[in-house]
Every structure is written in C-alpha cells, then in structure tokens.
Design a protein around this motif. Structure first.
Motif, short mmCIF file in Angstrom:
data_model
loop_
_atom_site.label_atom_id
_atom_site.label_comp_id
_atom_site.label_asym_id
_atom_site.label_seq_id
_atom_site.Cartn_x
_atom_site.Cartn_y
_atom_site.Cartn_z
N LEU A 2 11.51 -6.37 -2.69
CA LEU A 2 10.22 -6.11 -2.04
C LEU A 2 9.53 -4.91 -2.68
N LEU A 3 10.29 -3.84 -2.91
CA LEU A 3 9.72 -2.63 -3.51
C LEU A 3 9.24 -2.90 -4.93
N ILE A 4 10.03 -3.64 -5.70
CA ILE A 4 9.65 -3.93 -7.08
C ILE A 4 8.37 -4.75 -7.13
N ARG A 5 8.28 -5.76 -6.27
CA ARG A 5 7.06 -6.59 -6.24
C ARG A 5 5.84 -5.76 -5.90
N ASN A 6 6.00 -4.85 -4.94
CA ASN A 6 4.87 -4.02 -4.55
C ASN A 6 4.50 -3.02 -5.63
N LEU A 7 5.49 -2.49 -6.32
CA LEU A 7 5.19 -1.58 -7.42
C LEU A 7 4.42 -2.29 -8.52
N ILE A 8 4.81 -3.52 -8.83
CA ILE A 8 4.08 -4.29 -9.84
C ILE A 8 2.65 -4.54 -9.38
N TYR A 9 2.51 -4.91 -8.10
CA TYR A 9 1.17 -5.16 -7.55
C TYR A 9 0.29 -3.93 -7.68
N LEU A 49 -2.89 -11.89 -6.84
CA LEU A 49 -1.70 -11.05 -7.06
C LEU A 49 -0.86 -10.95 -5.79
N LEU A 50 -1.51 -10.79 -4.65
CA LEU A 50 -0.78 -10.72 -3.39
C LEU A 50 0.01 -12.00 -3.16
N TRP A 51 -0.60 -13.14 -3.49
CA TRP A 51 0.06 -14.44 -3.29
C TRP A 51 1.23 -14.61 -4.25
N HIS A 52 0.99 -14.36 -5.54
CA HIS A 52 1.97 -14.72 -6.57
C HIS A 52 2.93 -13.60 -6.94
N VAL A 53 2.56 -12.36 -6.70
CA VAL A 53 3.46 -11.25 -7.03
C VAL A 53 4.20 -10.77 -5.77
N VAL A 54 3.47 -10.51 -4.71
CA VAL A 54 4.08 -10.02 -3.47
C VAL A 54 4.67 -11.16 -2.65
N GLY A 55 4.05 -12.35 -2.75
CA GLY A 55 4.49 -13.48 -1.93
C GLY A 55 3.78 -13.56 -0.60
N LEU A 56 2.61 -12.90 -0.50
CA LEU A 56 1.83 -12.90 0.73
C LEU A 56 0.79 -14.01 0.65
N GLU A 186 0.32 -8.29 10.65
CA GLU A 186 1.76 -8.46 10.87
C GLU A 186 2.54 -8.41 9.56
N PHE A 187 1.83 -8.49 8.43
CA PHE A 187 2.47 -8.45 7.12
C PHE A 187 2.01 -7.25 6.28
N TRP A 188 0.81 -6.75 6.57
CA TRP A 188 0.23 -5.63 5.85
C TRP A 188 -0.28 -4.64 6.90
N PRO A 189 0.58 -3.73 7.36
CA PRO A 189 0.16 -2.78 8.40
C PRO A 189 -0.89 -1.81 7.87
N ARG A 190 -1.58 -1.20 8.78
CA ARG A 190 -2.62 -0.23 8.42
C ARG A 190 -2.02 0.92 7.60
N ASN A 191 -2.67 1.21 6.46
CA ASN A 191 -2.30 2.31 5.57
C ASN A 191 -0.89 2.19 5.00
N ALA A 192 -0.32 0.99 4.99
CA ALA A 192 1.04 0.81 4.48
C ALA A 192 1.03 0.58 2.97
N PHE A 193 1.98 1.20 2.29
CA PHE A 193 2.13 0.97 0.85
C PHE A 193 2.74 -0.41 0.59
N LEU A 194 3.72 -0.78 1.40
CA LEU A 194 4.41 -2.05 1.20
C LEU A 194 3.71 -3.19 1.93
N LYS A 195 3.44 -4.28 1.22
CA LYS A 195 2.95 -5.51 1.82
C LYS A 195 4.13 -6.48 1.83
N HIS A 196 4.31 -7.20 2.92
CA HIS A 196 5.49 -8.03 3.07
C HIS A 196 5.15 -9.51 2.83
#
Length: 256
Positions: A2-9, A49-56, A186-196
């Motif tokens: 999860l962290l790696i995907r978000n860092l790439i994003y 990118l959110l769809w294909h890199v993060v999986g959101l 529910e997947f991207w909280p306010r001001n959150a670095f990580l998107k799930h």
C-alpha cells in the motif's frame, strides 16, 4: 505494498502537476473552453493513476440521470477524490472553490486558468453576489457547475450543514440541479497521505428542477434528503467507514 503504491502515485503527481500547469500557462491566451480541457486532462490522468496504481476504482449508478444540458452538480464532499473524478463522470464543469486555493503553488495557479467560481468566505456580504455573477458567466459559456453544499469535507457517516448556494444558482439561472452521493471518504480520508484500494460507489440522482419547488430552501432540502438517504445505503464498506454504517452493513441479509 500500500505504501509503495501511494509513493509511486505521489511521485507521478509531483512530476505531472507542474507539467500540466506549464501547458496551461502556454494555453492562457486560448478561449476558456479550450484551455479548460488541459485541466480536465490533469484530473483524468490522476483518476487513472488512482485506479491503476493505487487500486482505487469506482462504479457509477444512475448515469442515465446525466442531462444533455448544463446543470448544477450538488455533491457530497468527503475527500479529494470527487474533485478529480467528477470531471470524468460529468461533462465539462467548473467548481465553486475557496479563493485561498488559488495561492497554492502550481495547483492553484493552474486552477485559476480553469474558470473556477471563487469566493472569499470571510466576506459573506459579497460572497453570494460573486457566486451568482460568476455562475451566470460560466453557464453562458456552457459549463456545468459543481458545488459541495456542505462547504468542506465531512467524515463518512456524518452530515454537515447544507448551504443554499447551489439551489440559489439553480433558481436564479433556471438550471436543473443533479444530486450526487458517494462514499469516497471511506477510502481516501480527509488530508490523508495514503489512499486505500477498493471500489467507490457514486450514485447520481434524478435532476431537480426549480419550477417544481417553492424556492431555494425547498429545493436544497429535497437534495439533502436524497443525498443523505443514498449515503446510508452505500456506506459502511471502506476501511474508514463510520462504525454505525459498518454495523448496519454487516446486519444486512446476505444475498443467496
């Protein structure tokens, strides 16, 4: 992972945002509809990118309710996701935004060239007047207008105070208003670095027409009731869902 995907994003966002801004600056002399396409392109790339890199991912219910004429999009606001993806789901649109956003390096500078309706929240006396003046101008150029009536991002499972700006524009300009519910927070909280990763559900409701209501207050009350009812139906699925909605989801009978 999860962290790696978000860092790439975020790395790609940091690279692409200045590039798109540079293109926007070069396109500044062009008609506003043409340069607006560059801003839309940036939002579409980030949604990809959110769809294909993060999986959101996301799914849309009620696409048949998207009209073939400009309308006011009256949407729930939970995260940064909807500011990007509504631009892919609906026709060309402008957002009602805080004037302070224009001061953010690159993002704000590019935003200024994409025809936003900007208001100064501290100047309430003139905010509504500017909202109506700028909104009419955007309608005349064929744009849809996206409004988050709660004014700020609200945690999943909660409801903020719905302000009347969207309904006032709908009445003043004789424009339909299309309510939109979603559970992006529910997947991207306010001001959150990580998107799930997961699947966001977007529900588009039937358009509300000013002629069917006694005024902006009645129109917004109907939009709020519809949106909040849909929020309860689609909530409780993501990692940051409200506990009450998660319990309600778990209590629902499973399909055979």
């Amino acid at each position: 992972m999860l962290l790696i995907r978000n860092l790439i994003y975020w790395l790609l966002v940091a690279i692409l945002t200045p590039l798109f801004c540079a293109v926007l600056f070069l396109c500044a002399p062009l008609p506003r509809r043409r340069r607006h396409l560059v801003g839309e392109g940036w939002a579409r790339v980030l949604t990809w990118l959110l769809w294909h890199v993060v999986g959101l991912r996301y799914r849309v219910i009620g696409e048949e309710n998207i009209l073939n004429q400009p309308a006011i999009i009256c949407a729930k606001h939970q995260s940064g996701w909807e500011t990007l993806s509504l631009q892919q789901i609906f026709p060309s649109q402008v957002f009602v935004a805080k004037r302070e956003l224009l001061l953010i390096p690159f993002f704000g500078w590019g935003l200024a060239l994409t025809n936003p309706i900007t208001i100064n929240r501290s100047d309430r006396a003139n905010a509504n007047r500017r909202l109506l003046e700028q909104g009419l101008n955007r309608k005349q150029h064929g744009f849809w207008i996206s409004v988050f009536p709660e004014g700020t991002r609200i945690r999943p499972g909660l409801a903020g105070k719905y302000k009347l700006g969207a309904a006032r524009m709908a009445v003043q300009f004789d424009m339909p208003m299309v309510p939109v519910a979603h559970n992006a927070g529910e997947f991207w909280p306010r001001n959150a670095f990580l998107k799930h990763p997961g699947e966001i559900t977007v529900v588009i409701g039937p358009a509300l027409f000013p002629a069917d209501y006694a005024g902006p207050e009645a129109m917004m009350k109907a939009a709020q009731a519809w949106i909040e009812a849909r929020q309860r139906e689609i909530g409780g699925v993501g990692p940051f869902a409200h506990p009450d909605e998660r319990k309600a989801r778990a209590a629902q009978p499973r399909a055979a």
